[in-house]
Structure formats: C-alpha cells, structure tokens
Design a protein around this motif. Structure first.
Motif, PDB file in Angstrom:
ATOM      1  N   VAL A   1     -10.790   2.603  -3.329  1.00 20.60           N
ATOM      2  CA  VAL A   1     -11.802   1.806  -4.029  1.00 20.60           C
ATOM      3  C   VAL A   1     -12.953   2.685  -4.498  1.00 20.60           C
ATOM      4  O   VAL A   1     -13.436   2.563  -5.639  1.00 20.60           O
ATOM      5  CB  VAL A   1     -12.312   0.669  -3.112  1.00 20.60           C
ATOM      6  CG1 VAL A   1     -13.511  -0.032  -3.731  1.00 20.60           C
ATOM      7  CG2 VAL A   1     -11.199  -0.337  -2.843  1.00 20.60           C
ATOM      8  N   ALA A   2     -13.403   3.600  -3.632  1.00 20.00           N
ATOM      9  CA  ALA A   2     -14.502   4.489  -4.012  1.00 20.00           C
ATOM     10  C   ALA A   2     -14.097   5.383  -5.177  1.00 20.00           C
ATOM     11  O   ALA A   2     -14.863   5.565  -6.148  1.00 20.00           O
ATOM     12  CB  ALA A   2     -14.924   5.338  -2.808  1.00 20.00           C
ATOM     13  N   CYS A   3     -12.894   5.962  -5.115  1.00 22.51           N
ATOM     14  CA  CYS A   3     -12.428   6.846  -6.193  1.00 22.51           C
ATOM     15  C   CYS A   3     -12.249   6.085  -7.496  1.00 22.51           C
ATOM     16  O   CYS A   3     -12.614   6.587  -8.567  1.00 22.51           O
ATOM     17  CB  CYS A   3     -11.117   7.525  -5.791  1.00 22.51           C
ATOM     18  SG  CYS A   3     -11.286   8.787  -4.515  1.00 22.51           S
ATOM     19  N   LEU A   4     -11.703   4.876  -7.427  1.00 28.26           N
ATOM     20  CA  LEU A   4     -11.503   4.090  -8.642  1.00 28.26           C
ATOM     21  C   LEU A   4     -12.833   3.728  -9.281  1.00 28.26           C
ATOM     22  O   LEU A   4     -12.985   3.812 -10.516  1.00 28.26           O
ATOM     23  CB  LEU A   4     -10.707   2.826  -8.316  1.00 28.26           C
ATOM     24  CG  LEU A   4     -10.360   1.918  -9.493  1.00 28.26           C
ATOM     25  CD1 LEU A   4      -9.533   2.673 -10.524  1.00 28.26           C
ATOM     26  CD2 LEU A   4      -9.609   0.674  -9.015  1.00 28.26           C
ATOM     27  N   ALA A   5     -13.822   3.348  -8.465  1.00 33.14           N
ATOM     28  CA  ALA A   5     -15.140   3.009  -9.011  1.00 33.14           C
ATOM     29  C   ALA A   5     -15.788   4.224  -9.675  1.00 33.14           C
ATOM     30  O   ALA A   5     -16.362   4.129 -10.773  1.00 33.14           O
ATOM     31  CB  ALA A   5     -16.041   2.468  -7.896  1.00 33.14           C
ATOM     32  N   LEU A   6     -15.689   5.391  -9.032  1.00 37.27           N
ATOM     33  CA  LEU A   6     -16.279   6.597  -9.609  1.00 37.27           C
ATOM     34  C   LEU A   6     -15.554   7.036 -10.873  1.00 37.27           C
ATOM     35  O   LEU A   6     -16.182   7.519 -11.828  1.00 37.27           O
ATOM     36  CB  LEU A   6     -16.266   7.722  -8.577  1.00 37.27           C
ATOM     37  CG  LEU A   6     -17.256   7.584  -7.420  1.00 37.27           C
ATOM     38  CD1 LEU A   6     -17.009   8.656  -6.364  1.00 37.27           C
ATOM     39  CD2 LEU A   6     -18.691   7.671  -7.931  1.00 37.27           C
TER      40      LEU A   6
ATOM     41  N   GLY B   1      -8.940   3.267   5.975  1.00 36.76           N
ATOM     42  CA  GLY B   1      -9.555   4.449   5.381  1.00 36.76           C
ATOM     43  C   GLY B   1      -9.010   4.747   4.003  1.00 36.76           C
ATOM     44  O   GLY B   1      -9.759   5.114   3.083  1.00 36.76           O
ATOM     45  N   THR B   2      -7.686   4.604   3.818  1.00 30.41           N
ATOM     46  CA  THR B   2      -7.090   4.847   2.506  1.00 30.41           C
ATOM     47  C   THR B   2      -7.584   3.836   1.487  1.00 30.41           C
ATOM     48  O   THR B   2      -7.828   4.180   0.318  1.00 30.41           O
ATOM     49  CB  THR B   2      -5.551   4.779   2.609  1.00 30.41           C
ATOM     50  OG1 THR B   2      -5.101   5.737   3.567  1.00 30.41           O
ATOM     51  CG2 THR B   2      -4.906   5.080   1.277  1.00 30.41           C
ATOM     52  N   LEU B   3      -7.757   2.588   1.912  1.00 34.92           N
ATOM     53  CA  LEU B   3      -8.276   1.566   1.003  1.00 34.92           C
ATOM     54  C   LEU B   3      -9.707   1.876   0.579  1.00 34.92           C
ATOM     55  O   LEU B   3     -10.059   1.750  -0.605  1.00 34.92           O
ATOM     56  CB  LEU B   3      -8.205   0.194   1.673  1.00 34.92           C
ATOM     57  CG  LEU B   3      -8.653  -0.989   0.823  1.00 34.92           C
ATOM     58  CD1 LEU B   3      -7.775  -1.120  -0.420  1.00 34.92           C
ATOM     59  CD2 LEU B   3      -8.614  -2.276   1.638  1.00 34.92           C
ATOM     60  N   ILE B   4     -10.542   2.292   1.535  1.00 32.97           N
ATOM     61  CA  ILE B   4     -11.926   2.666   1.203  1.00 32.97           C
ATOM     62  C   ILE B   4     -11.936   3.840   0.235  1.00 32.97           C
ATOM     63  O   ILE B   4     -12.686   3.854  -0.752  1.00 32.97           O
ATOM     64  CB  ILE B   4     -12.703   2.992   2.487  1.00 32.97           C
ATOM     65  CG1 ILE B   4     -12.889   1.733   3.331  1.00 32.97           C
ATOM     66  CG2 ILE B   4     -14.056   3.618   2.156  1.00 32.97           C
ATOM     67  CD1 ILE B   4     -13.495   1.981   4.690  1.00 32.97           C
ATOM     68  N   LEU B   5     -11.093   4.836   0.489  1.00 32.30           N
ATOM     69  CA  LEU B   5     -11.013   5.997  -0.401  1.00 32.30           C
ATOM     70  C   LEU B   5     -10.568   5.583  -1.796  1.00 32.30           C
ATOM     71  O   LEU B   5     -11.134   6.036  -2.800  1.00 32.30           O
ATOM     72  CB  LEU B   5     -10.042   7.023   0.184  1.00 32.30           C
ATOM     73  CG  LEU B   5      -9.815   8.289  -0.643  1.00 32.30           C
ATOM     74  CD1 LEU B   5     -11.074   9.143  -0.687  1.00 32.30           C
ATOM     75  CD2 LEU B   5      -8.650   9.106  -0.068  1.00 32.30           C
TER      76      LEU B   5
END
Length: 232
Positions: free
Chosen positions: A202-207, A196-200
């Motif tokens: 990656v999503a935050c970095l992309a945004l 879950g932390t990895l998904i968060l």
C-alpha cells in the motif's frame, strides 16, 4: 527529479525485500523442498526477467509516451500484485500460500521489466547539466529503499503475528513431537508475512501514484520547454 528519486526508492524497497525474503517464504510454503530446489525455484523470476526485459524495453522505447506509461503502469501493477500476494498470505491453507509465492514472483518480474524504460525516461527528460546528479541522487535514494524495505518487513514480521498462526504452530509442534521427541524446530507461519507485505504494498503503491503525477507534470513542462532529447 524528486518524482524519479521517490520512484526508484520504492522500486528498490520492493525488489530487495522480495529477493531477501523469498527463499524463506518458499521454504515455509514448501517445507519438503531441499535447499538446492528452493534456490532453483527462487532463480525462476530472474530467468524470466532476463528473457522478457529486452522485449519489454524494445516495445516501450518506441516513443516517449510509451516509456512513461510503461514505467509507471508496470510499477502500479507490480505493487497491486504485491498487495494480492499479501492477501493470499493472510488466508489459511497451503494452496493460497503457494499462490502468494507465484504472485510475489510475478510482482518482481513486472517491476524489474519496467526498470529499463524508467531509466531511459530519466535520461530523456532531465536537462543535461542536471543529468549526472539526478541519476546519482535517484540511485542513492533507491539503495536507501533497498535497505529500509527488508528491514521494515522483517520488523513487521516479528511484531505482527498473522491470523491463524497460533493454531498452525500448535498443530506443527504436535506433528514434530510425534515424529521425534528430540526434534527442536522453530515453527514458522506464512501468514506472518501478510500484514507487513500488505503495508509495504500500500505504501509503495501510494508513493508510485504520487510520483507518477509529479513526473507527468514534469514531463509536460519538459516537452513545452523543449528539454527532451529527440527520439532516435
């Protein structure tokens, strides 16, 4: 602008997620610590933010370019560290779990220290008639992220078991059984936070990268139109 609002959304999602779950993660990594010591350890990042934020703001507020670079590079670095923390969580062993906690704290400190230059950048680049609504919209969307971030990580924590957690639970359950037959304790595994932390992260970095590109275009347009407030 839309880029500023998106940036505030991901900032609050990461900040509130760290604040909400860090005590539980510290307790799982260092189970022998008392509740009081866990609380004191979790207060360490806030002390660093209080001491470093004025210095960071003083350095970055010397020019508009520094504000922009500081606001987005601190965020990108912070989410990179968040991804590194997730990787450490997914690796077995108490040492990597401890490194994950330290990396989480560093990620939080960097993100908080970049907040002041980011807010000042909004003040400088937004046309005065739009300034009250821009700040209000960015703050409102940010607090939505502050709710969705912890909710998402909590859901992923329960839905996606980490690698090696089954063996870890069996070992810990045997230890508890040997200590006292009457002890009934839910066995937690730090790796459950990893996916879950990895998904968060990656999503935050992309945004953040996408909003940074949009903000750079907006900043260039504001400079050409003479919208930016003159530097003090």
């Amino acid at each position: 602008s839309g880029g500023s609002a998106v940036r505030r959304f991901v900032d609050c999602a990461a900040i509130y997620t760290t604040l909400f779950f860090l005590p539980a993660q510290v307790e799982q990594t260092l189970p022998r610590l008392s509740k009081e010591r866990v609380g004191l350890l979790c207060a360490v990042p806030a002390l660093f933010v209080l001491s470093l934020s004025p210095l960071t703001a003083h350095i970055l507020d010397r020019s508009l370019l520094r504000r922009f670079l500081g606001a987005w590079t601190t965020a990108a670095f912070s989410f990179g560290m968040l991804g590194a923390a997730a990787g450490c969580m997914l690796l077995p062993g108490p040492a990597t779990s401890a490194v994950a906690i330290v990396t989480l704290m560093v990620s939080y400190i960097c993100l908080e220290c970049g907040t002041a230059p980011f807010i000042s950048l909004i003040n400088l680049t937004t046309p005065k008639p739009l300034l009250p609504t821009t700040l209000a919209f960015s703050s409102a969307l940010g607090h939505v992220g502050g709710f969705l971030g912890p909710y998402m990580l909590g859901t992923l924590h329960d839905a996606l078991p980490g690698p090696g957690c089954h063996a870890h639970r069996e070992h810990q359950a045997a230890v508890f059984a040997l200590r006292a037959a009457s002890v009934h304790k839910k066995v937690e595994c730090t790796a459950e936070w990893g996916v879950g932390t990895l998904i968060l992260a990656v999503a935050c970095l992309a945004l953040v990268l996408a909003s940074g590109l949009q903000a750079a275009r907006s900043l260039g347009g504001a400079l050409r139109a003479g919208v930016c407030v003159s530097e003090p």
